[in-house]
Design an enzyme around this catalytic site. Structure first.
Site, PDB file in Angstrom:
ATOM      1  N   ASP A  43      -0.367   0.707  -3.359  1.00  0.00           N
ATOM      2  CA  ASP A  43      -0.173  -0.680  -2.743  1.00  0.00           C
ATOM      3  C   ASP A  43      -0.669  -1.761  -3.409  1.00  0.00           C
ATOM      4  O   ASP A  43      -1.358  -1.669  -4.462  1.00  0.00           O
ATOM      5  CB  ASP A  43      -0.733  -0.844  -1.416  1.00  0.00           C
ATOM      6  N   ASP A  94      -4.618   0.648   1.684  1.00  0.00           N
ATOM      7  CA  ASP A  94      -5.879   0.421   2.556  1.00  0.00           C
ATOM      8  C   ASP A  94      -5.440  -0.009   3.620  1.00  0.00           C
ATOM      9  O   ASP A  94      -6.340  -0.438   4.698  1.00  0.00           O
ATOM     10  CB  ASP A  94      -6.621  -0.717   1.708  1.00  0.00           C
ATOM     11  N   ASP A 122       0.205   1.995   4.968  1.00  0.00           N
ATOM     12  CA  ASP A 122      -0.096   2.875   3.732  1.00  0.00           C
ATOM     13  C   ASP A 122      -0.243   4.338   4.301  1.00  0.00           C
ATOM     14  O   ASP A 122      -0.318   5.205   3.740  1.00  0.00           O
ATOM     15  CB  ASP A 122      -1.065   2.526   2.944  1.00  0.00           C
TER      16      ASP A 122
END
Length: 772
Positions: free
Chosen positions: A306, A502, A506
């Site tokens: 990410d 995080d 996700d």
């Protein structure tokens, strides 16, 4: 009860072996035999269960040899050998069980965050209803701080939303009337209404939960390292044992082969190396939930990550302050921060944090009014200050257009500042790249990751910029949670894939990856629950540490297994010809065990090939120069300011600005660079292995000195107090702008390559504020 099986088995088998040994020393052979028989028999029961469990899953593992050895020792009366094998088996299983205890993957945080009710408005009446009772077309009211219950469209007023739970992006967004909103996002402003466009079951948040559950269920169990080697070691053992029996007609000789073949290097040494790796990882702030995850991480070749909160800090910071003509940039920041002290907005928090970090004296605002989506207004030191969106006319000014262009180029957000109704300045903010990110990416590639991919819900422009800086192989922007899952699955089909993120958004992708890594220090519980590995500190480089530890531990585990099995094969050959009775073979096997376990314990130490031994004095020096960078980073803007003044008009004030810039170079910047050259760089030569590691930075120091001397030469040639001659302007501009760009790049290079070696230093430096 299941968690007690391995510890109880260890206690019983060790106790039986010890009791038998005491009885044998006391001269009571029958008692000793019965103690050893008990220990062997106790181990047979769980060993058979483990074998049957593996067979039911279609696997034949190392436990088969252990069961055959245990039964064989009882049949031929080699009870001491059986007791020794029982202790080996129990110890290996206990170590493996300790390595594989993991937290539940029930995505508890996802369910806790899920909306549980909705406020339905019918006419002037608002009632609270169950989420399942929401129907398509219902008019729903979402209060401040509440979670949007279902997907819908805003009917009024405009909504200010925190969408980070879905996109991972920290900046709040405004959705106007008619625009769609998704379930699971949080109302960060005042109450607003939506018209439901989906039921709860068909809404975005419910789909995320389902995606995470499905992705987790689809992940097949990882085959143990020991079982992979057992696939060929087991039939070879049976072949040698059977051959010895047929050739000699002695069952004892066959059992002796099985005893020395009992694969302790697989049952014990490999788990010891893996557990040692887990222990070392935990000391680096990396919690690896089980040995299988560590093994898989050591084989990974693809990394998907990410952006926000992973390679960027996840917190907006001030990068510049543009001031209108006649205004001071620092005073603009102070006034904006004073008003923003009472605002909960994420940009307001960033402005206040930056002002306080610079030691600005903030005033307590009065008569503060905040309009969600528009900004905050208050009275500071007798002046009415407004911070927020531009009402429309500001951007027509030349200085404002420059600020807008800068924001577009830097993918930054703008907070406009008005004083008594007149536009006075603009604060530019962005989510900065983590200082450690470039060096971490280089370390990850060195650790064996050949493909690095970024998946982000952010826009394409900032995503591509981050990808270019980090040298990523692929960047996917505008990704929804479902898109991330699909991308991770596609990567996983090609290679062993690690996903790091995080946020709640996700979690499904983490569960879908071969190994999921959560930035757990600030990440949500959902991402941590869905991950196999959690980074407990907010430091991205710990992922590179985890890769190094995983590969080192796995290499030692494989080395221990191969060497141990080689020694076992040699002992099997000796036992097959009748030169090694079972009891002696068991003792010999114990000697092999000690050797391979001793080797496996090397995983507790760092890989000397990647470990950087940083002396305390050098680490202290790095922190000192890092702090100086923070002070000088603001000052470097003086060079650009002088160049801008010179470009506007080569008059007396421009000459004074150039003189101030030159004084800054001589009094602060050049002494700092000389100290780095004479003190820091020699100290880094040993930890980095060579003085050549800092050679390019030394060349940059020389260029900074050359350009600074050139600016000084221009000042000596210019007439005192007068305008700068036209023939000097172009070269002087090139020197000033060149120094500005060179110093900023040089600072970043040193921070990424050297300062990140110091443990515990802050994640990001205070960004530059420059007058504009």
């Amino acid at each position: 009860m299941r968690e007690l099986v391995e510890p109880v088995l260890v206690a019983v088998t060790v106790g039986a072996l010890a009791a038998g040994g005491i009885a044998w020393l006391a001269g009571s052979q029958p008692v000793a035999d019965w103690c050893w028989i008990t220990g062997t028999a106790v181990a047979i029961v769980p060993a058979v269960v483990w074998v049957l469990t593996a067979l039911r899953r279609g696997r034949v593992g190392v436990d088969v040899i252990a069961v055959l050895s245990l039964v064989g020792t009882l049949l031929v009366g080699e009870y001491l050998a059986g007791a020794l094998i029982a202790v080996m088996l129990a110890g290996g299983r206990a170590l493996e069980a300790a390595a594989e205890r993991r937290a539940s993957h029930d995505l508890r945080a996802l369910l806790e965050h899920a909306p549980r009710f909705a406020r339905r408005r019918v006419g002037a009446s608002v009632s609270v209803i169950a989420l399942d009772d929401v129907a398509f077309g219902d008019q729903l009211v979402v209060g401040p701080g509440e979670v949007v219950p279902v997907d819908g469209r805003v009917t009024g007023p405009a909504a200010v939303l925190d969408e980070s739970v879905l996109t991972g992006e920290p900046l709040q967004v405004e959705r106007g009337v008619g625009e769609p909103v998704r379930s699971g996002v949080v109302n960060a402003g005042g109450a607003f209404e939506i018209q439901a466009s989906a039921t709860a079951a068909d809404s975005t948040y419910a789909q995320i939960v389902r995606l995470a559950e499905q992705a987790g269920a689809e992940n097949a169990p990882v085959v143990r390292l020991a079982d992979r080697y057992a696939a060929w070691f087991l039939p070879l053992t049976l072949l040698i044992s059977g051959g010895a029996w047929l050739a000699s007609g002695s069952a004892v000789r066959a059992v002796a082969v099985l005893v020395v073949a009992t694969p302790c290097p697989l049952l014990l040494a490999a788990p010891v190396a893996i557990v040692s790796g887990l222990s070392r990882a935990s000391r680096h702030g990396v919690v690896i939930r089980n040995g299988a995850a560590l093994e898989t991480l050591g084989r990974a070749t693809t990394l998907a990550m990410d952006k926000t909160g992973t390679v960027t800090t996840g917190r907006p910071v001030v990068i510049d302050v543009a001031a209108a003509p006649g205004q001071d940039a620092i005073e603009i920041l102070r006034l904006a921060a004073s008003v923003d002290q009472l605002s909960p907005h994420v940009l307001a928090e960033a402005i206040v944090t930056d002002a306080r970090a610079r030691g600005l004296a903030l005033s307590l605002p009065a008569a503060v009014i905040e309009e969600p989506g528009r900004g905050v207004t208050g009275t500071v030191d007798g002046r009415r200050i407004q911070v927020g969106k531009d009402p429309g006319e500001t951007e027509s000014a030349a200085w404002a257009r420059t600020a807008v262009n800068r924001a577009l180029l830097d993918s930054a957000a703008i907070a406009w500042v008005r004083i008594d109704g007149r536009a006075a300045g603009a604060v530019l903010l962005r989510d900065p790249l983590r200082r450690h990110a470039p060096r971490t990416v280089r370390r990850l590639r060195a650790a064996g990751l050949s493909r690095l991919v970024m998946l982000t819900g952010d826009r394409a422009e900032p995503a591509r910029e981050v990808g270019a800086v980090l040298g990523l192989d692929e960047v996917y922007a505008g990704q929804s949670p479902a898109d991330k899952v699909a991308a991770v699955r596609a990567e996983k089909d090609r290679a062993v894939t690690v996903m790091v993120g995080d946020g709640v958004n996700d979690a499904p992708a983490l569960a879908a990856a071969s190994v999921g890594v959560a930035m757990g220090a600030r990440g949500t519980t959902a991402s941590s629950e869905a991950a196999d590995i959690v980074l407990t500190t907010d430091r991205l480089e710990r992922l590179a540490d985890a890769m190094d530890i995983a590969r080192w531990s796995r290499r030692i585990a494989v080395q221990s297994a191969v060497v141990g099995m080689g020694l076992s094969l040699a002992a099997m050959a000796v036992a097959a010809v009748g030169w090694l009775p079972p009891a002696v073979g068991a003792l010999l096997q114990e000697g092999i065990d000690v050797a391979v376990i001793g080797n496996a314990l090397r995983a507790l130490r760092a890989n000397p090939a990647v470990e950087v031994d940083l002396p305390p004095r050098t680490e202290e020096m790095l922190r000192r120069f890092d702090a100086e960078h923070d002070e000088l980073r603001d000052a470097v803007g003086v060079l650009r300011d002088a160049a801008d003044r010179l470009a506007a008009a080569p008059d007396g004030p421009a000459l004074e600005a150039v003189a101030r810039a030159h004084a800054l170079l001589n009094e602060r910047i050049l002494p700092h660079e000389r100290a780095e050259e004479t003190q820091l760089y020699p100290a880094l030569a040993h930890p980095l292995g060579t003085g050549e590691a800092t050679a390019t930075m030394s060349r940059t120091h020389a260029e900074i000195q050359r350009l600074s001397d050139r600016v000084g030469a221009h000042l000596r040639l210019a007439p005192g107090g007068g305008a700068i001659p036209p023939d000097q302007v172009d070269d002087l501009l090139a020197c000033l702008y060149g120094l500005y760009a060179l110093l900023r790049l040089h600072f970043v290079q040193e921070e990424e390559n050297y300062f990140t070696l110091a443990e515990g230093e802050h994640e990001t430096a205070v960004p530059t504020i420059e007058a504009g």
